[in-house]
Design a protein around this motif. Structure first.
Motif, PDB file in Angstrom:
ATOM      1  N   GLY A   1      40.606  36.301  39.349  1.00 30.41           N
ATOM      2  CA  GLY A   1      41.826  36.546  40.120  1.00 30.41           C
ATOM      3  C   GLY A   1      41.877  37.965  40.650  1.00 30.41           C
ATOM      4  N   ALA A   2      41.518  38.926  39.809  1.00 27.22           N
ATOM      5  CA  ALA A   2      41.487  40.332  40.235  1.00 27.22           C
ATOM      6  C   ALA A   2      40.416  40.544  41.292  1.00 27.22           C
ATOM      7  N   GLN A   3      39.287  39.844  41.157  1.00 28.64           N
ATOM      8  CA  GLN A   3      38.228  39.928  42.162  1.00 28.64           C
ATOM      9  C   GLN A   3      38.721  39.440  43.518  1.00 28.64           C
ATOM     10  N   VAL A   4      39.466  38.346  43.513  1.00 31.32           N
ATOM     11  CA  VAL A   4      40.002  37.788  44.757  1.00 31.32           C
ATOM     12  C   VAL A   4      40.906  38.794  45.451  1.00 31.32           C
TER      13      VAL A   4
ATOM     14  N   THR B   1      32.719  40.607  45.613  1.00 31.07           N
ATOM     15  CA  THR B   1      32.708  39.614  44.532  1.00 31.07           C
ATOM     16  C   THR B   1      31.353  39.543  43.835  1.00 31.07           C
ATOM     17  N   VAL B   2      30.271  39.710  44.586  1.00 29.34           N
ATOM     18  CA  VAL B   2      28.943  39.702  43.959  1.00 29.34           C
ATOM     19  C   VAL B   2      28.790  40.902  43.036  1.00 29.34           C
ATOM     20  N   ILE B   3      29.184  42.080  43.503  1.00 26.41           N
ATOM     21  CA  ILE B   3      29.092  43.287  42.662  1.00 26.41           C
ATOM     22  C   ILE B   3      29.939  43.118  41.399  1.00 26.41           C
ATOM     23  N   CYS B   4      31.157  42.630  41.569  1.00 23.72           N
ATOM     24  CA  CYS B   4      32.056  42.451  40.416  1.00 23.72           C
ATOM     25  C   CYS B   4      31.464  41.470  39.404  1.00 23.72           C
ATOM     26  N   GLU B   5      30.917  40.372  39.895  1.00 25.85           N
ATOM     27  CA  GLU B   5      30.393  39.355  38.981  1.00 25.85           C
ATOM     28  C   GLU B   5      29.123  39.839  38.286  1.00 25.85           C
ATOM     29  N   LEU B   6      28.297  40.574  38.999  1.00 26.90           N
ATOM     30  CA  LEU B   6      27.093  41.128  38.369  1.00 26.90           C
ATOM     31  C   LEU B   6      27.456  42.156  37.301  1.00 26.90           C
ATOM     32  N   LEU B   7      28.572  42.851  37.498  1.00 26.20           N
ATOM     33  CA  LEU B   7      29.055  43.788  36.484  1.00 26.20           C
ATOM     34  C   LEU B   7      29.439  43.031  35.212  1.00 26.20           C
ATOM     35  N   ILE B   8      30.078  41.878  35.372  1.00 24.97           N
ATOM     36  CA  ILE B   8      30.435  41.052  34.222  1.00 24.97           C
ATOM     37  C   ILE B   8      29.174  40.589  33.500  1.00 24.97           C
ATOM     38  N   VAL B   9      28.184  40.147  34.262  1.00 25.16           N
ATOM     39  CA  VAL B   9      26.919  39.690  33.669  1.00 25.16           C
ATOM     40  C   VAL B   9      26.249  40.837  32.916  1.00 25.16           C
ATOM     41  N   PHE B  10      26.276  42.027  33.494  1.00 27.11           N
ATOM     42  CA  PHE B  10      25.692  43.199  32.822  1.00 27.11           C
ATOM     43  C   PHE B  10      26.385  43.450  31.482  1.00 27.11           C
ATOM     44  N   CYS B  11      27.704  43.350  31.478  1.00 25.90           N
ATOM     45  CA  CYS B  11      28.453  43.587  30.241  1.00 25.90           C
ATOM     46  C   CYS B  11      28.097  42.561  29.167  1.00 25.90           C
ATOM     47  N   THR B  12      27.921  41.305  29.588  1.00 23.57           N
ATOM     48  CA  THR B  12      27.648  40.252  28.598  1.00 23.57           C
ATOM     49  C   THR B  12      26.194  40.238  28.156  1.00 23.57           C
ATOM     50  N   GLU B  13      25.273  40.439  29.109  1.00 21.41           N
ATOM     51  CA  GLU B  13      23.858  40.312  28.793  1.00 21.41           C
ATOM     52  C   GLU B  13      23.241  41.593  28.240  1.00 21.41           C
ATOM     53  N   THR B  14      23.624  42.729  28.781  1.00 22.35           N
ATOM     54  CA  THR B  14      23.030  43.996  28.357  1.00 22.35           C
ATOM     55  C   THR B  14      23.842  44.664  27.243  1.00 22.35           C
ATOM     56  N   LEU B  15      25.157  44.702  27.421  1.00 19.22           N
ATOM     57  CA  LEU B  15      26.010  45.344  26.424  1.00 19.22           C
ATOM     58  C   LEU B  15      26.444  44.379  25.317  1.00 19.22           C
ATOM     59  N   LYS B  16      26.133  43.086  25.507  1.00 18.02           N
ATOM     60  CA  LYS B  16      26.425  42.052  24.499  1.00 18.02           C
ATOM     61  C   LYS B  16      27.915  41.913  24.201  1.00 18.02           C
ATOM     62  N   ILE B  17      28.729  42.108  25.239  1.00 16.24           N
ATOM     63  CA  ILE B  17      30.181  41.926  25.099  1.00 16.24           C
ATOM     64  C   ILE B  17      30.507  40.467  25.405  1.00 16.24           C
ATOM     65  N   PRO B  18      31.313  39.796  24.591  1.00 16.32           N
ATOM     66  CA  PRO B  18      31.691  38.414  24.899  1.00 16.32           C
ATOM     67  C   PRO B  18      32.298  38.304  26.296  1.00 16.32           C
TER      68      PRO B  18
ATOM     69  N   ALA C   1      34.196  33.641  49.661  1.00 15.98           N
ATOM     70  CA  ALA C   1      34.652  32.804  50.779  1.00 15.98           C
ATOM     71  C   ALA C   1      36.106  32.403  50.577  1.00 15.98           C
ATOM     72  N   ALA C   2      36.469  32.062  49.336  1.00 17.33           N
ATOM     73  CA  ALA C   2      37.854  31.697  49.040  1.00 17.33           C
ATOM     74  C   ALA C   2      38.800  32.869  49.299  1.00 17.33           C
ATOM     75  N   SER C   3      38.336  34.085  49.011  1.00 15.13           N
ATOM     76  CA  SER C   3      39.153  35.281  49.251  1.00 15.13           C
ATOM     77  C   SER C   3      39.455  35.447  50.730  1.00 15.13           C
ATOM     78  N   ILE C   4      38.447  35.211  51.548  1.00 20.89           N
ATOM     79  CA  ILE C   4      38.629  35.309  53.003  1.00 20.89           C
ATOM     80  C   ILE C   4      39.631  34.265  53.480  1.00 20.89           C
ATOM     81  N   LEU C   5      39.478  33.037  53.010  1.00 23.30           N
ATOM     82  CA  LEU C   5      40.385  31.959  53.402  1.00 23.30           C
ATOM     83  C   LEU C   5      41.815  32.253  52.936  1.00 23.30           C
ATOM     84  N   ASN C   6      41.929  32.852  51.749  1.00 21.44           N
ATOM     85  CA  ASN C   6      43.259  33.104  51.196  1.00 21.44           C
ATOM     86  C   ASN C   6      44.028  34.144  51.994  1.00 21.44           C
TER      87      ASN C   6
END
Length: 328
Positions: A78-81, A110-127, A232-237
């Protein structure tokens, strides 16, 4: 005896279950239509309200399918949108980049934001859910700080997209774009290695690794695809709404409540129909349900939110009955 056995066999087939589900949903929709004096399913109401209002939550739900399907529960969407849509509007209006800024920026954000989440979960091991909440607060704060600065320089904290840049939010183009996204999502989810790997790592990471699937690579690709759909949804919204206000304190979670209901319904139907198809039907149904509540005079922000919360809980229970993956 043979005839009886054949009938019993048909009632247990996926086709029968799909038909039964379709009939039940159609009956429920028709009951709502009759209560409204047949105004809900009038062509004018369908084209002006139900279908256009289904576009945003359905598209977000498709993006969440790719992200959540890996087992990553990201609550920052939601914050990403909000962030992506506003940055697109900033570049389109304030920076003078027009449609180029409006279209390109949300995808990048949105890609940068989502990759940041993946980095936190995969590299920093945060749930995942913790990373999502933390990053969601950061994304909200970025938008709030920008609006505060803009109110000093431009005299307004909210940027409103002019009608010249809102073509993507108008009927019937918005629905056409949604259907194009549906075709792309359906093919990626059901006909490519992206979808196959996504379902494999979401279902059983141990087995997927044993058969040679690179889990981290599959996760990153799925996250990027999901982020692009959310972009894409953000643009439409913002093209439909014209402006999206910044929020804080995780108020942005409310942006994805309907999409969450849609994706949970799609998960609960996954035993009978493919999730992209289930999300399309669920998105239209949820839109019709809230259109019905509006016609009946139920105020938005009060009892509609109660209904939405109940729908999310019920759908979550139903989805859990069919869900065999892992939650992070």
């Amino acid at each position: 005896m043979a005839t009886t056995a054949k009938k019993q066999g048909f009632t247990s087939t996926p086709l029968f279950k799909r038909l039964l589900l379709l009939v039940l949903l159609l009956v429920l929709v028709e009951i709502m239509n009759l209560i409204t004096g047949s105004s809900m399913l009038s062509m004018k109401n369908i084209t002006k309200n139900i279908l256009p209002q289904a576009v945003f939550p359905t598209c977000v739900a498709w993006g969440m399918m790719f992200i959540f399907g890996t087992g990553l529960v990201d609550l920052s969407i939601g914050a990403q949108v909000i962030l992506a849509a506003n940055i697109g509007a900033i570049l389109a209006m304030d920076a003078g980049l027009g449609y180029a800024g409006l279209i390109i920026a949300p995808f990048i954000v949105t890609v940068i934001c989502e990759l940041l989440i993946v980095f936190c979960t995969e590299t920093l091991k945060i749930p995942g859910w913790i990373a999502g909440l933390g990053c969601g607060l950061i994304f909200e704060a970025i938008m709030v700080m920008w609006t505060q600065q803009r109110s000093k320089t431009a005299g307004s904290a909210v940027i409103t997209l002019s009608d010249d840049f809102r073509v993507f939010g108008k009927w019937p183009l918005n629905v056409i774009i949604m259907l194009v996204i549906f075709v792309i999502v359906y093919l990626l989810y059901n006909r490519t290695s992206i979808g196959i790997n996504l379902k494999a790592i979401g279902g059983d990471p141990g087995v997927s690794s044993a058969v040679g699937i690179n889990r981290r690579k599959a996760l990153i690709i799925a996250a990027i695809v999901g982020a692009l759909v959310v972009g894409a949804a953000s643009i439409l919204n913002i093209s439909k709404a014209g402006s999206i206000s910044a929020s804080s304190g995780l108020a942005s979670l409310s942006v994805i409540f309907k999409a969450l209901a849609v994706v949970l319904i799609a998960q609960s139907l996954s035993a009978w129909v493919s999730e992209p198809i289930g999300a399309l039907g669920a998105g239209i149904f949820v839109s019709a349900l809230f259109n019905f509540l509006t016609i009946m005079g139920v105020q938005a922000g009060t009892m509609q939110e109660v209904v939405l919360g109940a729908v999310v809980i019920i759908c979550g229970v139903l989805a859990r009955l069919n869900y065999k993956g892992v939650a992070k």
